[in-house]
Design an enzyme around this catalytic site. Sequence first.
Site, PDB file in Angstrom:
ATOM      1  N   HIS A 218       2.186   7.367  -8.186  1.00  0.00           N
ATOM      2  CA  HIS A 218       2.395   8.802  -7.995  1.00  0.00           C
ATOM      3  C   HIS A 218       1.124   9.459  -7.462  1.00  0.00           C
ATOM      4  O   HIS A 218       1.149  10.171  -6.445  1.00  0.00           O
ATOM      5  CB  HIS A 218       2.785   9.453  -9.318  1.00  0.00           C
ATOM      6  CG  HIS A 218       4.143   9.058  -9.803  1.00  0.00           C
ATOM      7  ND1 HIS A 218       4.650   9.464 -11.010  1.00  0.00           N
ATOM      8  CD2 HIS A 218       5.105   8.290  -9.239  1.00  0.00           C
ATOM      9  CE1 HIS A 218       5.860   8.963 -11.172  1.00  0.00           C
ATOM     10  NE2 HIS A 218       6.148   8.243 -10.112  1.00  0.00           N
TER      11      HIS A 218
ATOM     12  N   SER B 156       9.249   7.138  -5.803  1.00  0.00           N
ATOM     13  CA  SER B 156       8.506   8.305  -6.279  1.00  0.00           C
ATOM     14  C   SER B 156       7.118   8.431  -5.653  1.00  0.00           C
ATOM     15  O   SER B 156       6.642   9.540  -5.409  1.00  0.00           O
ATOM     16  CB  SER B 156       8.410   8.279  -7.805  1.00  0.00           C
ATOM     17  OG  SER B 156       7.928   7.039  -8.261  1.00  0.00           O
TER      18      SER B 156
END
Length: 373
Positions: free
Chosen positions: A192, A137
């Site tokens: 992230h 991610s």
Amino acid sequence: MIVPKRPADLTELMRSRADQVPVASTLLAANVLVFVMMLLAGAGLWHTANGVQLAWGANFGPATQDGQWWRLFTAMFVHFGVVHLAMNMWALWDVGRLVERIYGSWRMVLLYLSSGMTGNLVSLVVQGNAAVSAGASGAIFSLYGALLVFLWRERRQVHPSEFRWLFGGAVVFTLLILGMGYVVPGIDNSAHGGGLLAGAVIARLLARPWAAQSPSAGGVGRWAAGVALVAALTWLTTHLPQPAYRYGEEVRTRQAIQSFLNADRGISQQWESLLRSGPAQGLTFEELAGTLDERVTQPYARSFDQLVAATPGTPVPSASELGVLQTYAQQRIDAAREVSQGLRNHDPQKIRQGLEQAKKARQVGKAAAPTEK
């Protein structure tokens, strides 16, 4: 510089075939392949304990900072379950095809890998010893950062309706996922956010003209992005938290514990066999005592020395178990010697005391590793 002809519709690029986006296709296949290999090695389909991810290269302060810096790379291909994998692969395929067609394949490789590793470095600084981190991610967020930079730079070259829904959709998606990270446990927001910012900065470094009217890809903006990237990496590497322990020491401690437990089973069986069948074999008390020393006391003494040698220099999680087993091994040595002396001295009381001491020692051993005893 040759200026590429601008496609009429960015939506067409979002529907690119696999053969048109070799990097995105390869990255997706690599993530799925690693997950399948983990399943074949015993990992769980829906969720797996952190130890499995660590073994396959997840990012974790005590391990990564113990000289295993390659984990910043491998963590991008390790996932905690099929849902985690599926969500990341959907996002990778959705945005990756467009970003690869915009920036080109080799820029896509640099962008994805360098930004993903930077995101994992940010995670290491923020989380350090607190969590085991893995997943694609962070690298995928870098693609959204790169897409936002491209759309903003080329906003006059992109059709207004495409700009609105692509730029707005990317902003909403990133804000939504980042917001979820604050309310849903287990989401690594640091990776992230780090990947998103790194992707934006690196995308500015890798920018190329999209059309004849595109703004210059060089100039002050590129220099500023380069300086910002170097400054950020310098700050991150100089602000890494001190690891609570060294993962290599934890691995060696676990190995020493398992080796002792394996040896203990065999030694205990030898002891029980001698006490049960020794007299029936016609052994004198002196012979039985000698055999007990050879097959029980001495092996326990060697095992104890190995446990002591495995004492870690940092407070690893298994240190307490190791200490209990060291106590257990010493008590078994003392008990065996007590029984041996009782046999040589024909002293039933001393033999009973030694056997009772051995029984109590077993309770200590069970407290350390009940599944092994």
